[in-house]
Design an enzyme around this catalytic site. Structure first.
Site, PDB file in Angstrom:
ATOM      1  N   ASP A 130      32.275  62.542  -8.427  1.00  0.00           N
ATOM      2  CA  ASP A 130      31.958  61.901  -9.705  1.00  0.00           C
ATOM      3  C   ASP A 130      30.439  61.907  -9.807  1.00  0.00           C
ATOM      4  O   ASP A 130      29.741  61.516  -8.865  1.00  0.00           O
ATOM      5  CB  ASP A 130      32.508  60.485  -9.816  1.00  0.00           C
ATOM      6  CG  ASP A 130      32.553  60.061 -11.280  1.00  0.00           C
ATOM      7  OD1 ASP A 130      33.296  60.695 -12.061  1.00  0.00           O
ATOM      8  OD2 ASP A 130      31.809  59.136 -11.678  1.00  0.00           O
ATOM      9  N   THR A 172      38.885  68.510  -8.654  1.00  0.00           N
ATOM     10  CA  THR A 172      38.216  68.633  -9.945  1.00  0.00           C
ATOM     11  C   THR A 172      38.717  69.877 -10.670  1.00  0.00           C
ATOM     12  O   THR A 172      39.087  70.867 -10.034  1.00  0.00           O
ATOM     13  CB  THR A 172      36.681  68.718  -9.787  1.00  0.00           C
ATOM     14  OG1 THR A 172      36.082  68.900 -11.080  1.00  0.00           O
ATOM     15  CG2 THR A 172      36.249  69.857  -8.888  1.00  0.00           C
ATOM     16  N   ALA A 219      34.894  73.931 -13.619  1.00  0.00           N
ATOM     17  CA  ALA A 219      34.597  75.212 -12.960  1.00  0.00           C
ATOM     18  C   ALA A 219      33.198  75.221 -12.340  1.00  0.00           C
ATOM     19  O   ALA A 219      32.998  75.791 -11.258  1.00  0.00           O
ATOM     20  CB  ALA A 219      34.722  76.346 -13.968  1.00  0.00           C
ATOM     21  N   GLY A 259      26.813  71.986 -17.617  1.00  0.00           N
ATOM     22  CA  GLY A 259      26.487  70.635 -18.098  1.00  0.00           C
ATOM     23  C   GLY A 259      25.072  70.533 -18.645  1.00  0.00           C
ATOM     24  O   GLY A 259      24.643  71.313 -19.496  1.00  0.00           O
TER      25      GLY A 259
END
Ligand code: IMP
Length: 197
Positions: free
Chosen positions: A73, A11, A14, A155
């Site tokens: 994911d 990925t 960060a 996020g």
């Protein structure tokens, strides 16, 4: 340490890297990131499930690095939206939005909704150079806040209140988040599977 214990994190996010490193730190794996290996490619997530997308990413990075690759994911499933945005969480609201613009888009969409149940889901896939795969999933239940709060995490953390808490994930320390998060549940399942061989 031989190459058997060397894994690449597939990925470039960060926030995910920091959590994955911290959760796997007690496990004696040597971890490198795809960036550290100079792997700079955009992998198209063409799957329709977390498992399909994690498998696509893990296989691609294992192929390019020649090492075992661990991909994550993950996404947010909102009950009132029929489980959306789900696998499309990272592009929810349109292209080129910041993380904050995306969660504000979700807050706006849910402005007058009373039903606020949601869960974070994470599927981890580890692809080995010989083609073997290990997969593991974890979930974290909670609800969508009515306003943003907190600045830790990444996020959608500032608008997600985990079950049993009265603050958002972005108001938790990383240690607190790692005790309950979908990513730590998935990685702990993965560790158990890896240990069983
Ligand atoms: P993907 O796994 O690259 O498809 O991206 C999943 C998206 O879900 C991320 O870009 C985040 O926006 C969101 N997400 C996944 N895990 C978390 C988390 O632990 N906290 C907040 N947002 C998350």
């Amino acid at each position: 340490m031989d190459n058997k214990n060397k894994f690449v994190l597939a990925t470039a996010n960060a926030g995910k890297i920091s959590e994955m490193r911290s959760i796997l730190s007690d496990f004696g794996l040597e971890l490198v990131t795809r960036d550290e290996l100079g792997i700079d490619i955009e992998i198209e997530e063409t799957g329709t499930t977390f498992l399909e997308n994690a498998t696509i990413k893990a296989r691609k990075i294992a192929e390019l690095s020649g090492m075992a690759a661990i991909a994550d994911d993950s996404g947010l499933m909102v009950e009132a939206l029929g489980g959306k945005p789900g696998v499309y969480t990272s592009s929810f609201g349109g292209d080129n939005l910041s993380a904050r613009e995306r969660y504000l888009f979700l807050l706006k969409k849910m402005e007058n909704m009373e039903q606020r149940g949601a869960k974070f889901v994470c599927t981890i896939v580890c692809a080995f150079p010989d083609g073997d795969l290990i997969s593991a999933t974890g979930e974290c239940g909670g609800s969508i806040a009515t306003e943003e709060a907190g600045s830790d995490g990444f996020g959608y953390d500032p608008i997600f209140i985990p079950t049993g808490y009265s603050k958002t994930m972005a108001e938790l320390t990383q240690e607190e988040k790692n005790k309950i998060s979908h990513r730590s549940m998935a990685l702990n399942n993965f560790k158990a599977k890896l240990q069983r061989g």
